[in-house]
Design an enzyme around this catalytic site. Structure first.
Site, mmCIF file in Angstrom:
data_model
loop_
_atom_site.group_PDB
_atom_site.id
_atom_site.type_symbol
_atom_site.label_atom_id
_atom_site.label_comp_id
_atom_site.label_asym_id
_atom_site.label_seq_id
_atom_site.Cartn_x
_atom_site.Cartn_y
_atom_site.Cartn_z
ATOM 1 N N CYS A 123 0.841 -1.186 0.000
ATOM 2 C CA CYS A 123 0.000 0.000 0.000
ATOM 3 C C CYS A 123 0.882 1.244 0.000
ATOM 4 O O CYS A 123 1.905 1.299 0.686
ATOM 5 C CB CYS A 123 -0.906 0.011 1.227
ATOM 6 N N ASP A 255 -6.300 10.680 -4.753
ATOM 7 C CA ASP A 255 -5.630 9.695 -3.896
ATOM 8 C C ASP A 255 -4.333 9.264 -4.586
ATOM 9 O O ASP A 255 -4.134 9.519 -5.773
ATOM 10 C CB ASP A 255 -6.557 8.478 -3.665
ATOM 11 N N ASN A 256 -3.479 8.636 -3.825
ATOM 12 C CA ASN A 256 -2.247 8.050 -4.353
ATOM 13 C C ASN A 256 -1.349 9.060 -5.053
ATOM 14 O O ASN A 256 -0.877 8.841 -6.171
ATOM 15 C CB ASN A 256 -2.596 6.879 -5.287
#
Lengths: 481, 481
Positions: A123, A255-256
């Site tokens: 993750c 996100d990310n």
């Protein structure tokens, strides 16, 4: 599991048991139909299900992780695909292609050779708790166990893309899952020519460690993108769309990403141009490592123990780049020692072509390293007793080395400074502390240093620098949490 | 040069003139037939010819470098291929292939479509002088101009490899040049499946900026391997051998490696196993950057100047990974500002398919970034006057960031810590110092700090830490040079 009758030299999956009991916390959520392993540490309260295993449990399972301890990052409820519906699961490849494809998982199994690969997923938030202690980010607190490895079985993504035949101008491969979320389904994209590059190893997987994907891991079909952050490996895959631009899915944009370090949470909230700059999107993992042994809060008796202690841990690189050295310092980086590295992934490469977990294992020409490795180093108790900390750092084959200092950013992702375990001498014992404990669990030297008024952002782990008697002032950044 | 009659939006080669005069230093060497540019700084005495341009001259030429200022790394004499022999130059592809190839440059031109690509080459030793000042390495003293960019024209290497058809078990592509050296010809290898990967962009080139390769750059045929250290781009190419093992050429083993930092020159000399460990071989470049403006020793008058000064420089990533941010600090890393980045390489990508420099330019689907970029940031004179130094660091798309501190190693390669230019206030002027000057040229803050008894390896650029009054003791490492 292996077709060979002799014992294979490569790791086989650890013992596994599918959880059968729905846990109390899940009973009031949309996932109330889904049994899970009670050892998993919940990072976002009860729901959605975001979990990591206790680091020691994860490490002790060895190179391959059982599906029940494999970390999970869900954005909402888990789509429920009953066993009898698995083969009829439909998905499509469309957009800028000559030959759009609509097929079922049954077609995928019937029409393509199945392949099996060992792949580590990580993750992007792995080790984020450390960032949150320095300064609160907009992400939840992963410890160092947001990483897991399995044998994935399925079809190389490139084979399907070649069949669909992208048109000139096509540059991105967008993916969408079956989950319905407040901001739409979960979706993201990667570059199209990565997807057709055999060295990138992207695949559509339906099995993990020789059994059907479990619901939390994408049952019945998941894109698996090795070497990149887990957030690109879309679960419950329904649709692939070939496009000229990156995905405009909410989760792809917001996100990310690793925004530049000077972008504050307020600035990020007020100015969406930071998020829309594709340069800050994360694809490849960055080089990272952690110490698993000694464990957090472990004590080591100086009397009567073996005179040498074996420090152990894991390391991984990004983009298929191999970890080529792991170094340990006992004097805060003045001098380093070289740890031993075990790349279990190589033993699959060295194996002859054979069937494994329902797919062909044949990796002799796969040069990329898509899995974690384990490292160890024997250190004398005497030296440990004289040191105040153990640091580990890894370097990959491109000579990318973990940085000394944290690169803080709004989402707190890709945290990879040297991993530090402190040593405290207590009578006849050495006590070890990891930087943090996951989620809201207390403990770790970072919390302790911060509570004592140390400034974790002073470039010296919050300790006094060079014999100063006065601690550095606590800055806004260190006090913000 | 461009086939289009309108002015192209991408950079064209700078004005060039082929040197016509043999320089005095060359007259007593085997290269006495070869005219060269007198501006080049010789790094290894007179012979072999290893040179970089003065950093300001290099930077001022812009994105593309003229062949006469393009850095050169020779290991011995330059093979002389007369113009009339160029087309008859023979080379081969052999070893573990179904269809060995022996052909001439004429065949290569006749049988294959020629392509043109902008590519930056960088010597693995770029910025090594900094390492040599901290502790003497086994390499000569490059400044920060061991980097140059050109339009290379030729044939993608993968097309030839596919024609030769490697056999199962083949994993490496070994290359040999025509130079005869004390330890044999210069040779090295890369992984075979990189050579057939379009995303890696490897090619056989015969032209540079639209003219035949000049002798120092490999006339008439050179392998050009973008994104990797220059040492893999073999000049005067004669032979490609496909093998199951990496090259056993002396130069492959004993050059272009980053041994672990704790390996001393003595240990490296006494124990050849360090050199034979392929993990320490360098392929991809690492993320790097430097400040070009202000130049070394430049003075800036605080009275009557523009209130804002534009700091400028270059940055590059490795393995085709793009530089996604360049950050500047005026307070030794406590806070950072984001610089502007100009990726001129993108303008070739955006251009329509056309002929350029004798080859087809058609890069719309080439996602990798194989060239340097330029960055700039406006800083007020007032702020510069209050600061003691300017640092720059770059991060690539895989979030690999230049480290704060130097990773010293025996060969002193891949040096890429934050690039620091110091600021000294002298009456109404600010004077800037770069870390070093190339070769034996004096100057630079590193030399100054070291001469003043500062320990450059103290993790704080040899400065006193945290108000200490006593300089750190000069360690063996700092004193060894």
């Amino acid at each position: 599991i292996a077709a060979s009758s002799s014992t294979p030299s490569f790791p086989l999956p650890p013992p596994t048991s599918t959880p059968t009991q729905v846990l109390d916390p899940d009973k009031k959520t949309p996932d109330s139909w889904l049994p899970r392993d009670p050892r998993l540490i919940r990072l976002t309260g009860v729901h959605p299900f975001n979990v990591e295993a206790p680091l020691t449990d994860l490490f002790n399972e060895g190179f391959l992780t059982s599906p029940e301890l494999f970390y999970v990052r869900n954005h909402g409820y888990v789509p429920n695909c009953e066993d009898e519906d698995v083969l009829n699961w439909e998905f499509s490849i469309e957009g800028m292609v000559e030959h759009p494809i609509a097929m079922t998982l049954r077609d995928l199994l019937d029409q393509y050779e199945q392949r099996t690969y060992p792949i580590t997923l990580v993750c992007a938030g792995n080790r984020r708790k450390e960032q949150n202690i320095v300064r609160k980010t907009k992400g939840f607190s992963w410890g160092a166990a947001g990483v897991s490895t399995a044998l994935f079985t399925g079809v190389p993504l490139g084979e399907l893309i070649h069949r669909a035949k992208p048109k000139r101008g096509a540059r991105y491969l967008c993916m969408e899952g079956a989950d319905k979320l407040p901001n739409g389904c979960y979706g993201t994209s990667v570059k199209l020519n990565w997807a057709t590059d055999p060295n990138k190893g992207m695949m559509l997987a339906h099995a993990m460690n020789g059994e059907m994907l479990r619901p939390d891991h994408g049952k019945p079909l998941r894109v698996v993108i090795p070497g990149q952050i887990g957030g690109r490996s879309v679960k419950w895959l329904k649709r692939i769309v070939i496009t000229s631009e990156p995905s405009d899915n909410w989760y792809h944009i917001y996100d990310n990403r690793v925004l530049p370090t000077m972008v504050s949470p307020e600035e990020a909230a007020n100015n969406s141009t930071w998020w829309k700059d594709e340069r800050y999107a994360i694809y490849d993992l960055s080089t990272n490592s952690a110490i698993a042994q000694p464990a957090h809060d472990q004590q080591l008796c100086l009397v009567g123990s073996e005179p040498v202690y074996r420090v152990r841990g894991y390391a991984y690189g990004g983009g298929g780049r191999r970890v080529t050295r792991v170094e340990i310092t006992l004097d805060k980086g003045k001098t380093w020692r070289l740890a031993n590295i075990d790349y279990a992934e190589d033993r699959y490469r060295e194996a002859r072509r054979q069937n494994l977990c329902g797919g062909v294992l044949d990796l002799w020409d796969h040069e990329a390293s898509f899995c974690w490795c384990f490292w160890n180093l024997d250190i004398s108790l005497e030296e440990l007793g004289q040191s105040s900390d153990i640091f580990v750092r890894a370097m990959d084959e491109s000579m990318n080395i973990q940085p000394r200092d944290m690169y803080w950013s709004v989402l707190g992702m890709m945290n990879n400074p040297w991993y530090r375990v402190t040593i405290t001498k207590e009578n006849d014992y050495l006590r070890f502390e990891h930087p943090t404990q996951p989620a809201l669990l207390p403990g770790g030297w970072m919390e302790r240093v911060k509570n004592a008024g140390g400034n974790l952002a002073n470039g010296y782990w919050g300790e006094q620098i060079g014999g100063e008697e006065v601690p550095e002032p606590v800055t806004e950044a260190a006090a913000a949490e």
